[in-house]
Motif scaffolding. Sequence first.
Motif, PDB file in Angstrom:
ATOM      1  N   VAL A   9       0.845  -1.190   0.000  1.00  0.00           N
ATOM      2  CA  VAL A   9       0.000   0.000   0.000  1.00  0.00           C
ATOM      3  C   VAL A   9       0.883   1.243   0.000  1.00  0.00           C
ATOM      4  CG1 VAL A   9      -1.848   1.195   1.237  1.00  0.00           C
ATOM      5  CG2 VAL A   9      -1.676  -1.301   1.375  1.00  0.00           C
ATOM      6  N   GLN A  10       0.517   2.224  -0.817  1.00  0.00           N
ATOM      7  CA  GLN A  10       1.189   3.526  -0.808  1.00  0.00           C
ATOM      8  C   GLN A  10       0.195   4.556  -0.288  1.00  0.00           C
ATOM      9  OE1 GLN A  10       3.075   4.763  -4.418  1.00  0.00           O
ATOM     10  NE2 GLN A  10       4.604   3.157  -4.294  1.00  0.00           N
ATOM     11  N   ILE A  11       0.615   5.293   0.722  1.00  0.00           N
ATOM     12  CA  ILE A  11      -0.254   6.341   1.270  1.00  0.00           C
ATOM     13  C   ILE A  11       0.513   7.651   1.397  1.00  0.00           C
ATOM     14  CG2 ILE A  11      -1.748   4.767   2.583  1.00  0.00           C
ATOM     15  CD1 ILE A  11      -0.169   5.567   5.121  1.00  0.00           C
ATOM     16  N   HIS A  12      -0.228   8.730   1.267  1.00  0.00           N
ATOM     17  CA  HIS A  12       0.268  10.014   1.738  1.00  0.00           C
ATOM     18  C   HIS A  12      -0.430  10.279   3.068  1.00  0.00           C
ATOM     19  CE1 HIS A  12       3.114  11.726  -0.943  1.00  0.00           C
ATOM     20  NE2 HIS A  12       2.370  11.546  -2.008  1.00  0.00           N
ATOM     21  N   TYR A  13       0.317  10.815   4.009  1.00  0.00           N
ATOM     22  CA  TYR A  13      -0.281  11.044   5.323  1.00  0.00           C
ATOM     23  C   TYR A  13       0.258  12.331   5.915  1.00  0.00           C
ATOM     24  CZ  TYR A  13       4.209   9.808   7.255  1.00  0.00           C
ATOM     25  OH  TYR A  13       5.547   9.811   7.559  1.00  0.00           O
ATOM     26  N   THR A  14      -0.541  12.922   6.764  1.00  0.00           N
ATOM     27  CA  THR A  14      -0.085  14.007   7.624  1.00  0.00           C
ATOM     28  C   THR A  14      -0.467  13.624   9.039  1.00  0.00           C
ATOM     29  OG1 THR A  14      -0.318  15.644   5.876  1.00  0.00           O
ATOM     30  CG2 THR A  14      -0.289  16.474   8.139  1.00  0.00           C
ATOM     31  N   LEU A  15       0.504  13.723   9.922  1.00  0.00           N
ATOM     32  CA  LEU A  15       0.311  13.333  11.324  1.00  0.00           C
ATOM     33  C   LEU A  15       0.322  14.590  12.187  1.00  0.00           C
ATOM     34  CD1 LEU A  15       0.320  11.398  13.753  1.00  0.00           C
ATOM     35  CD2 LEU A  15       2.793  11.159  13.441  1.00  0.00           C
ATOM     36  N   THR A  16      -0.720  14.775  12.975  1.00  0.00           N
ATOM     37  CA  THR A  16      -0.765  15.905  13.901  1.00  0.00           C
ATOM     38  C   THR A  16      -1.038  15.391  15.313  1.00  0.00           C
ATOM     39  OG1 THR A  16      -3.099  16.220  13.344  1.00  0.00           O
ATOM     40  CG2 THR A  16      -1.539  17.624  12.205  1.00  0.00           C
ATOM     41  N   GLY A  55      -7.576   5.625  -3.629  1.00  0.00           N
ATOM     42  CA  GLY A  55      -8.207   6.925  -3.837  1.00  0.00           C
ATOM     43  C   GLY A  55      -8.979   7.432  -2.631  1.00  0.00           C
ATOM     44  N   GLU A  56      -9.250   6.573  -1.658  1.00  0.00           N
ATOM     45  CA  GLU A  56      -9.990   7.006  -0.472  1.00  0.00           C
ATOM     46  C   GLU A  56      -9.132   7.931   0.386  1.00  0.00           C
ATOM     47  OE1 GLU A  56     -12.574   4.757   2.394  1.00  0.00           O
ATOM     48  OE2 GLU A  56     -12.099   3.099   1.046  1.00  0.00           O
ATOM     49  N   THR A  57      -9.780   8.855   1.069  1.00  0.00           N
ATOM     50  CA  THR A  57      -9.117   9.640   2.100  1.00  0.00           C
ATOM     51  C   THR A  57      -9.820   9.347   3.413  1.00  0.00           C
ATOM     52  OG1 THR A  57     -10.565  11.513   1.697  1.00  0.00           O
ATOM     53  CG2 THR A  57      -8.480  11.512   0.515  1.00  0.00           C
ATOM     54  N   LEU A  58      -9.073   9.389   4.481  1.00  0.00           N
ATOM     55  CA  LEU A  58      -9.672   9.114   5.780  1.00  0.00           C
ATOM     56  C   LEU A  58      -8.865   9.807   6.865  1.00  0.00           C
ATOM     57  CD1 LEU A  58      -8.367   5.976   7.380  1.00  0.00           C
ATOM     58  CD2 LEU A  58      -8.081   6.124   4.915  1.00  0.00           C
ATOM     59  N   LEU A 130      -2.378  10.252  18.299  1.00  0.00           N
ATOM     60  CA  LEU A 130      -1.958  10.602  16.945  1.00  0.00           C
ATOM     61  C   LEU A 130      -3.180  10.802  16.050  1.00  0.00           C
ATOM     62  CD1 LEU A 130       0.732   7.791  16.709  1.00  0.00           C
ATOM     63  CD2 LEU A 130       1.140  10.179  17.341  1.00  0.00           C
ATOM     64  N   HIS A 131      -3.153  11.889  15.300  1.00  0.00           N
ATOM     65  CA  HIS A 131      -4.239  12.175  14.359  1.00  0.00           C
ATOM     66  C   HIS A 131      -3.671  12.075  12.948  1.00  0.00           C
ATOM     67  CE1 HIS A 131      -6.845  13.993  17.581  1.00  0.00           C
ATOM     68  NE2 HIS A 131      -5.655  14.055  18.150  1.00  0.00           N
ATOM     69  N   PHE A 132      -4.119  11.088  12.202  1.00  0.00           N
ATOM     70  CA  PHE A 132      -3.630  10.895  10.838  1.00  0.00           C
ATOM     71  C   PHE A 132      -4.680  11.346   9.828  1.00  0.00           C
ATOM     72  CE2 PHE A 132      -1.044   7.729  13.050  1.00  0.00           C
ATOM     73  CZ  PHE A 132       0.188   7.883  12.432  1.00  0.00           C
ATOM     74  N   ALA A 133      -4.243  12.089   8.828  1.00  0.00           N
ATOM     75  CA  ALA A 133      -5.054  12.343   7.639  1.00  0.00           C
ATOM     76  C   ALA A 133      -4.358  11.599   6.505  1.00  0.00           C
ATOM     77  CB  ALA A 133      -5.126  13.833   7.339  1.00  0.00           C
ATOM     78  N   VAL A 134      -5.071  10.652   5.904  1.00  0.00           N
ATOM     79  CA  VAL A 134      -4.438   9.723   4.970  1.00  0.00           C
ATOM     80  C   VAL A 134      -5.148   9.753   3.624  1.00  0.00           C
ATOM     81  CG1 VAL A 134      -3.852   7.292   4.553  1.00  0.00           C
ATOM     82  CG2 VAL A 134      -3.812   8.191   6.885  1.00  0.00           C
ATOM     83  N   GLU A 135      -4.355   9.663   2.557  1.00  0.00           N
ATOM     84  CA  GLU A 135      -4.900   9.444   1.222  1.00  0.00           C
ATOM     85  C   GLU A 135      -4.259   8.180   0.665  1.00  0.00           C
ATOM     86  OE1 GLU A 135      -4.266  12.647  -1.553  1.00  0.00           O
ATOM     87  OE2 GLU A 135      -5.352  11.612  -3.156  1.00  0.00           O
ATOM     88  N   ILE A 136      -5.080   7.268   0.209  1.00  0.00           N
ATOM     89  CA  ILE A 136      -4.558   5.997  -0.304  1.00  0.00           C
ATOM     90  C   ILE A 136      -4.251   6.151  -1.782  1.00  0.00           C
ATOM     91  CG2 ILE A 136      -5.062   3.549  -0.656  1.00  0.00           C
ATOM     92  CD1 ILE A 136      -7.032   4.023   1.860  1.00  0.00           C
ATOM     93  N   MET A 137      -2.960   6.064  -2.102  1.00  0.00           N
ATOM     94  CA  MET A 137      -2.490   6.347  -3.460  1.00  0.00           C
ATOM     95  C   MET A 137      -2.490   5.109  -4.348  1.00  0.00           C
ATOM     96  SD  MET A 137      -1.980   9.464  -2.735  1.00  0.00           S
ATOM     97  CE  MET A 137      -1.337  10.051  -4.311  1.00  0.00           C
ATOM     98  N   ASP A 138      -2.144   3.961  -3.793  1.00  0.00           N
ATOM     99  CA  ASP A 138      -1.986   2.767  -4.618  1.00  0.00           C
ATOM    100  C   ASP A 138      -2.062   1.519  -3.748  1.00  0.00           C
ATOM    101  OD1 ASP A 138      -1.353   1.656  -7.301  1.00  0.00           O
ATOM    102  OD2 ASP A 138       0.415   0.861  -6.276  1.00  0.00           O
ATOM    103  N   ILE A 139      -2.629   0.460  -4.302  1.00  0.00           N
ATOM    104  CA  ILE A 139      -2.678  -0.840  -3.617  1.00  0.00           C
ATOM    105  C   ILE A 139      -2.332  -1.906  -4.654  1.00  0.00           C
ATOM    106  CG2 ILE A 139      -4.117  -2.457  -2.308  1.00  0.00           C
ATOM    107  CD1 ILE A 139      -6.080  -0.109  -1.800  1.00  0.00           C
TER     108      ILE A 139
END
Length: 160
Positions: A9-16, A55-58, A130-139
């Motif tokens: 899985v490839q994700i972009h994430y921001t952790l706050t 393509g999902e964001t969560l 931890l608060h993650f904002a994630v976008e799933i780029m590829d599976i």
Amino acid sequence: MQIQDQKVVQIHYTLTNDDGETLDSSRGKEPLTYIQGKGNIIPGLERALAGRQTGETLTAVVEPEDGYGVKNKDLIQSIPLTSFQDPTAVEVGARFQVQTSNGTHVATVTEIAEKTATLDLNHPLADERLHFAVEIMDIRTATADELAHGHAHGEGGHHH
Ligand code: ZN
């Protein structure tokens, strides 16, 4: 495709953190690449991603127990300043790597007294929600090699 065990899985994430301060982000860098079900990422985030689609964001909130752990008092130690190569360079908040019988830890200087420094060997994100904002780029499906090694190869993964 859906995120299941043994998928790469490839994700972009921001952790706050709880205060909304950004602690880490993959934005502007390569996405994070990991194998679901292999413990490559913290358990709370892995669980939140299971069953998601490309393509999902969560957003996911991960408690310390499912993240980088709860602070262990035994990992907070006072050591003589003379044990540092350059005692004058030691300051509160400084971080460096130390070797212990349990492997490599990041030590944070939390207090300095006249002759000693207090070192905290807990993970810098221990005790943090931890608060993650994630976008799933590829599976994609992991290769046999990747499963044997327990990590992703190729783009965004290890190269060997
Ligand atoms: Zn490998």
